[in-house]
Design an enzyme around this catalytic site. Structure first.
Site, PDB file in Angstrom:
ATOM      1  N   ASP A  10     -20.932 -28.520 -19.935  1.00  0.00           N
ATOM      2  CA  ASP A  10     -19.522 -28.132 -20.005  1.00  0.00           C
ATOM      3  C   ASP A  10     -18.859 -28.195 -18.631  1.00  0.00           C
ATOM      4  O   ASP A  10     -19.508 -28.014 -17.603  1.00  0.00           O
ATOM      5  CB  ASP A  10     -19.439 -26.706 -20.570  1.00  0.00           C
ATOM      6  N   ASN A  58     -15.222 -32.483 -31.112  1.00  0.00           N
ATOM      7  CA  ASN A  58     -14.620 -33.239 -29.998  1.00  0.00           C
ATOM      8  C   ASN A  58     -13.768 -34.422 -30.461  1.00  0.00           C
ATOM      9  O   ASN A  58     -12.951 -34.940 -29.699  1.00  0.00           O
ATOM     10  CB  ASN A  58     -15.690 -33.758 -29.022  1.00  0.00           C
ATOM     11  N   ILE A 178     -22.434 -20.513 -27.660  1.00  0.00           N
ATOM     12  CA  ILE A 178     -23.383 -21.516 -28.167  1.00  0.00           C
ATOM     13  C   ILE A 178     -22.618 -22.726 -28.725  1.00  0.00           C
ATOM     14  O   ILE A 178     -23.157 -23.832 -28.804  1.00  0.00           O
ATOM     15  CB  ILE A 178     -24.290 -20.911 -29.270  1.00  0.00           C
TER      16      ILE A 178
END
Ligand code: FPP
Length: 233
Positions: A10, A58, A178
């Site tokens: 990330d 995404n 998570i």
């Protein structure tokens, strides 16, 4: 040494934006971190590395960012072939890869084929991945086949069935979530969160995460005394 490390990579976008660069530049640097971390895991003797490269959610990002990520993925898959075969690393994927553009699917198929015989480490890319969906699909398959749904039978149905249990899950860039990644597989994993954004996460950061893992006591629901006795057996 953890046998299986999973990483939520990330912070690419925020890292780039912080430097006044387009988000895609962050992803490009992130791809370099993928190379460094993969190489270091292999050197350390880690048997499996699983990377969250693209979630099913995404796809909702701006079209230009999705297209840029797909191009980056394709060039990575083609560009890394020698590195992977040379280091005896097998590439595999989890997730709905049939959603990916044809050219990425083709690059993926060829890289998988070329690394099929590699055994020292398995690099798994999670692509268009949705862990809850995967668990639901596995349960559905068991139900359709009339197989009893147990922890063992469900585990066997997951695309991670052949991998060792995840020992360590790392998430970069400060978020402590998570995010629908390996929900079943992370049941007893150690979780490690770092503020370092993924484009800056390199060998030394991986070693720090592994050191933190090494200092922890994994009890799997037992007591410390029981774990100590197990060790003496
Ligand atoms: C999260 O950062 C990262 C992604 C959604 C994509 C991960 C992709 C790479 C590391 C590069 C390509 C992959 C390979 C395997 C070569 P973010 O964009 O969500 O960052 P932000 O939270 O700062 O916006």
């Amino acid at each position: 040494m953890p046998a299986h490390i999973a990483i939520i990579m990330d912070g690419n976008g925020r890292f780039a934006e912080g430097k006044g660069l387009p988000r895609l530049e962050g992803h490009k640097l992130g791809a370099q971190s993928v190379q460094s971390v993969t190489r270091e895991c292999r050197r350390l003797g880690v048997k499996a590395l699983t990377l969250y490269a693209f979630s099913a959610q995404n796809w909702s990002r701006p079209a230009a960012e999705v297209a840029g990520l797909m191009e980056l993925l394709e060039s990575y898959l083609v560009g890394e072939r020698e590195e992977l075969t040379g280091n005896d690393i097998r590439l595999q994927t989890i997730g709905q890869t049939e959603m990916l553009p044809d050219s990425v699917q083709e690059a993926l198929a060829e890289t998988k084929r070329l690394t099929e015989h590699c055994r020292s480490m398995t690099l798994t890319l999670a692509l268009s991945y949705d862990s809850r969906q995967e668990i639901a699909n596995a349960a559905q398959k068991l139900a359709m086949s009339g197989t009893k749904v147990t922890q063992a039978s469900l585990s066997q149905m997951l695309s991670t069935a052949t991998l060792p249990p995840v020992d360590l899950m790392i998430r970069t860039s400060g978020e402590q979530r998570i995010s629908n990644f390996l929900l079943w597989e992370l049941a007893y994993s150690e979780l490690y969160f770092t503020e370092t954004p993924w484009p800056e996460f390199r060998e030394a950061d991986l070693l720090t995460a592994i050191e933190s893992y090494g200092a922890r006591e994994r009890r799997f629901g037992m007591t410390s005394a029981q774990i100590e006795n197990e060790g003496k057996k």
